[in-house]
Each structure stands twice: as structure tokens, then as C-alpha cells.
Design an enzyme around this catalytic site. Structure first.
Site, short mmCIF file in Angstrom:
data_model
loop_
_atom_site.label_atom_id
_atom_site.label_comp_id
_atom_site.label_asym_id
_atom_site.label_seq_id
_atom_site.Cartn_x
_atom_site.Cartn_y
_atom_site.Cartn_z
N GLN A 150 92.84 9.04 27.32
CA GLN A 150 92.31 8.90 26.00
C GLN A 150 90.88 8.51 26.19
OE1 GLN A 150 94.45 7.32 22.45
NE2 GLN A 150 92.93 5.71 22.72
N GLU A 192 85.82 8.70 18.77
CA GLU A 192 85.27 7.55 18.84
C GLU A 192 83.69 7.54 19.45
OE1 GLU A 192 87.64 5.00 20.95
OE2 GLU A 192 88.75 4.64 18.99
N ASP A 229 91.89 3.90 29.16
CA ASP A 229 92.85 3.58 28.25
C ASP A 229 93.75 4.90 28.33
OD1 ASP A 229 94.92 3.44 26.15
OD2 ASP A 229 93.63 3.25 24.52
N GLU A 272 94.44 0.04 30.33
CA GLU A 272 95.29 0.02 29.16
C GLU A 272 96.26 1.04 28.84
OE1 GLU A 272 92.60 -0.37 25.55
OE2 GLU A 272 94.25 0.56 24.44
N ASP A 299 98.66 -2.00 24.58
CA ASP A 299 97.94 -1.89 23.17
C ASP A 299 99.27 -1.49 22.35
OD1 ASP A 299 96.93 -0.91 20.89
OD2 ASP A 299 95.94 0.89 21.91
N LYS A 322 94.57 -5.59 17.56
CA LYS A 322 93.91 -4.67 16.05
C LYS A 322 94.41 -5.38 14.89
CE LYS A 322 94.01 -0.34 18.85
NZ LYS A 322 94.98 0.84 19.31
N ARG A 351 89.74 0.96 15.39
CA ARG A 351 90.48 2.02 15.71
C ARG A 351 89.84 3.22 15.77
NH1 ARG A 351 96.02 0.57 15.01
NH2 ARG A 351 96.24 2.31 16.41
N SER A 352 90.54 4.48 16.07
CA SER A 352 89.83 5.91 16.18
C SER A 352 89.36 6.16 14.78
CB SER A 352 90.77 6.60 16.81
OG SER A 352 91.87 6.70 16.17
N LYS A 373 86.24 -4.06 21.98
CA LYS A 373 86.36 -2.53 21.99
C LYS A 373 86.00 -1.81 20.92
CE LYS A 373 89.89 1.05 23.50
NZ LYS A 373 91.19 1.27 23.81
C1 2PG Z 1 93.51 2.79 21.20
C2 2PG Z 1 92.62 3.21 19.83
C3 2PG Z 1 91.09 2.85 20.03
P1 2PG Z 1 93.83 4.57 17.78
O1 2PG Z 1 94.34 3.51 21.38
O2 2PG Z 1 93.14 1.66 21.82
O3 2PG Z 1 90.75 3.61 21.26
O4 2PG Z 1 92.85 4.23 19.42
O5 2PG Z 1 92.92 3.85 16.93
O6 2PG Z 1 93.87 5.92 17.67
O7 2PG Z 1 94.92 4.05 18.28
MG MG Z 2 94.79 2.03 23.32
#
Ligand code: 2PG
Ligand code: MG
Length: 413
Positions: A150, A192, A229, A272, A299, A322, A351-352, A373
Site C-alpha cells: 500500500q 494519498e 505499509d 507496518e 495498524d 488514528k 487516513r486515506s 504519517k
Molecule cells: C493506513 C492508512 C493510511 P487507510 O493503512 O495506514 O495510509 O490507510 O486510512 O485507508 O486505512
Molecule cells: Mg496502515
């Protein structure tokens, strides 16, 4: 302490053009506002977002009635949100309503104290700027699966300040774009802001990123290192990890071996979610092997849940924080405290699906979380956060500040 005079919510739009919740909380002479972000690669243990129209309605009715006249005190109000919701996954009031209100309370309290949020949260504690993890190529769920891994990110491990990290990143971002353009493979950016991936394999992206660091005039590993990640929960199906780009599947052991090989070949300092969220054993075994050398971040694996961090038994050595993953600010802070107690590193993360909301930068600085991040180095929902960091750094006096990059990641050649 100030009493709450007004609570309201409205529907606004995020960086993917999707609706989200904005909340406002007012006390006499001050007001706070915050917007809920949204993930695409979500862990199954995350607080559940609900329909935005319903979330807005619940803030404007139930939450408003419960909050009016209450003292603006974060922990008590967060507790009130949890008991009003009454579900283990926040699915009645909605994680999106809860996080917007919780953050708006923090902004209102800081505004009432006539302080920037970071200073209000820090109190008398000395602060420093977080070290950024910045995406250069975006893949996975943020690019319709056109690359399996990702986030291909950089960490400016040799930089002397937050602003210098951004300057170096700008150079690498430009160099990576130039390399893609040369191959006729520049196809815009992913969710992102990292370049849309046009590679034959995941490893090719690693080689290109290392090349871009060199092209920009930096020494890979010494000046600038790589963070990944894998978001491996997204790759897991029927007992195997599916690398669609490479048309092959891997067992847990094979993925473990592949990641170790990548660590040997490329200047990687952080990975990650190397394995799926349910696979604690694989995470433990990987951290046992690679954890002395690199940062292993949970995560989807932790979903910002303090209890999961306490129960991790060495499954990772760092936590992604988060706020919308867990719901309230108080729970996010509890997770950071659990991480500190376990001796883990931590990264506050966007977040994305994001907006102009810059709260997370203030949380990282105010709580003393050493990394941040935010996504890539384009798209204004990302740049708004980097730029807010620059303003905070300036107000702190950039050259007097300790900057933890070199200490966090010992230079690797
Ligand atoms: C992640 C986030 C940010 P998402 O996986 O760490 O890159 O993505 O907000 O889609 O979970
Ligand atoms: Mg992640």
C-alpha cells in the site's frame, strides 16, 4: 471551567469526494471545529462509521442535548459519548460522529484557553517536532489494487529538523516523478497523493524509490530510508497472501522470507502491518527476527486500542495512532500511554480519506508522539498538515529544537 453552549454538526466532503461529518462545539467566547477522516484499508476492529446523514442528525439531537450545559472537560465528555453510544464498536452513534465531536471539544478547550491545540495538550511538558513518514508511491486499496503493497514511504533519518525533512522529501518526490515520466509511466497520483503505481512487481517500486533517493542527491539508508505499509490484511484470502500484481500467492512463511530479503537489499527501517490483522503469531515471529533492526508497526493489528497493545506480547514494536480508528481522543491517548509503557514507538497517522482538518499534527506535537504519517507530498489535504507542522515548528523556534530522527533510526547503509 467553561460550560458548553452549543454543539452542532454538518455534512462536508472529503478528499475522495465522499461525505463526512464536521462537528462544532462552542463555549462562551470560543469555538472548536473538527472533521472526521475515513479509511479505505480498515481493520475489522475499528470503530464503525455510520451513514453521514444519520451521524449528523445524532450529533444535532442526542449528543447536543446530552452536552448542553456540561463542563468542557475532555475525559468526562468522551466518557459521556461512550455511554450514550452503548455499543462496543461505536456503531450506534457512529465512529465518525464520535471522533468529530471529541476532537471539536479539544479544539474548543484550547480556544477557550487561548492556546494552540498542541500547546494546550502539552501543558508544561517540553515538546519537539515529530519525524514524518511520507509516501512516494501509493498502492493497495488507495490505487484500486494496482500494486499490492500500500505505502512506499521515506523517512529522512539524517535530517536535522522537521522543515529539513520536508525539503528533502520534496526533492525525492520530484525525482521519483521524473523517473516515472522518463518511462512514460506517470499516471497521476493515488488517494494519498503518492504517484499512481506503474510497476511490474512490488520490488520494482522499492528499487525505483531507492533510485529516486539517489537521483535527488541523498545517500539511501544514511540520509533517507524507506518505510513500507504492507497493509497485509488486504492481501489475505483463503489462507494465503495474494500478490495480484505478480500473479502469485505466498504462505505466511514465504511472505516472512520475502520481507527479510527486502530488508537486506533495500534501506528499509520500518514495516507496518507485515501480516494480516488476525495473525499474531506471524507478527511475533517477524518482530523477533527483524524487530532489532527495524520498526514493526501495528495498524489494523492494534486499531489504536490500548488493550490490544497491552496484550500484544511482542507482536510489534510500534503502534499507529488514528483517532477515528478507536473513536475518542481519550482512548487514543490511552493507546499512546500503553505504547509508552510497553516501550513501543508510535506514529500519529492520517487516513486515506482526509480533509483540511489538521488536528492530528497538534496531537503528535502536544502528546510528544515522535512520528507523523500523513500520506504524500501533494494534494492539499496532505499539504495542509505538513504546512501546519511548519507553522508549529516556527513558533517553537526551529533551530533550538531537538529533532529525534537520527536517534530513532540509526543510519543504515
Ligand atoms: C493506513 C492508512 C493510511 P487507510 O493503512 O495506514 O495510509 O490507510 O486510512 O485507508 O486505512
Ligand atoms: Mg496502515
Amino acid at each position: 471551567m467553561a460550560k458548553i453552549l452549543e454543539v452542532l454538526a454538518r455534512r462536508v466532503w472529503d478528499s475522495r469526494g465522499r461525505p463526512t461529518v464536521e462537528a462544532e462545539v462552542a463555549v462562551k467566547g470560543a469555538r472548536g471545529r473538527a472533521i472526521a477522516p475515513a479509511g479505505a484499508s480498515t481493520g475489522s476492529g475499528e470503530a464503525k462509521s455510520i451513514d453521514v446523514g444519520q451521524a449528523v442528525h445524532l450529533v444535532n439531537s442526542e449528543i447536543r442535548s446530552a452536552f448542553l450545559g456540561k463542563t468542557l472537560e475532555q475525559e468526562t465528555l468522551d466518557q459521556l459519548l461512550l455511554s450514550l453510544d452503548g455499543t462496543p464498536d461505536k456503531s450506534r452513534l457512529g465512529g465518525n460522529a464520535i471522533v468529530a465531536v471529541s476532537l471539536a471539544c479539544a479544539h474548543a478547550a484550547a480556544a477557550a484557553a487561548k492556546e494552540p491545540l498542541w500547546r494546550f495538550l502539552a501543558g508544561k511538558r517540553p515538546v519537539s517536532m515529530p519525524v514524518p513518514q511520507i509516501q512516494i508511491f501509493g498502492g493497495g486499496a488507495h490505487a484500486h489494487g494496482s500494486m499490492d503493497v500500500q505505502d512506499f514511504m521515506i523517512i529522512c533519518t539524517g535530517a536535522g529538523s522537521f522543515s529539513e525533512s520536508l525539503e528533502w522529501t520534496a526533492e525525492v518526490y520530484r525525482a521519483a516523478g521524473a523517473r516515472l515520466a522518463k518511462r512514460n509511466a506517470l499516471h497521476g497520483v493515488a488517494d494519498e497523493g503518492g504517484y499512481w503505481p506503474a510497476f511490474k512487481s512490488n520490488e520494482e517500486a522499492l528499487a525505483e524509490l531507492t533510485g529516486a533517493i539517489s537521483d535527488a542527491g541523498f545517500e539511501p539508508g544514511a540520509d533517507i530510508a524507506i518505510a513500507l505499509d504492507i497493509a497485509a490484511t488486504q492481501l489475505w484470502r483463503d489462507g494465503r497472501y495474494h500478490l495480484a500484481l505478480e500473479n502469485r500467492t505466498l504462505s505466511t512463511d514465504q511472505l516472512h522470507t520475502m520481507l527479510l530479503r527486502w530488508i537486506e537489499r533495500y534501506p528499509i527501517v520500518s514495516i507496518e502491518d507485515p501480516f494480516a490483522e488476525h495473525d499474531a503469531e506471524a507478527m511475533q515471529s517477524f518482530t523477533r527476527t527483524a524487530g532489532a533492526k527495524i520498526q514493526v508497526v501495528g495498524d489494523d493489528f492494534f486499531v489504536t486500542d490500548a488493550a490490544r497493545v497491552r496484550d500484544a506480547e511482542g507482536a510489534c514494536n510500534a503502534v499507529l495512532l488514528k483517532p477515528n480508528q478507536v473513536g475518542t481522543l481519550t482512548e487514543t491517548l490511552a493507546c499512546w500511554r500503553a505504547a509508552q509503557k510497553a516501550g513501543y514507538g508510535a506514529i500519529v497517522s492520517a487516513r486515506s480519506g482526509e480533509t483540511e482538518d489538521v488536528s492530528i499534527v497538534h496531537l503528535a506535537v502536544g502528546w510528544g508522539v515522535p512520528q507523523l504519517k500523513v500520506g504524500s507530498f501533494s494534494r492539499s489535504e496532505r499539504m495542509a498538515k505538513w504546512n501546519e507542522g511548519l507553522r508549529i515548528e516556527e513558533s517553537l523556534g526551529a533551530n533550538k529544537l531537538p529533532y529525534p530522527a537520527r536517534k530513532l533510526f540509526k543510519a543504515r547503509g
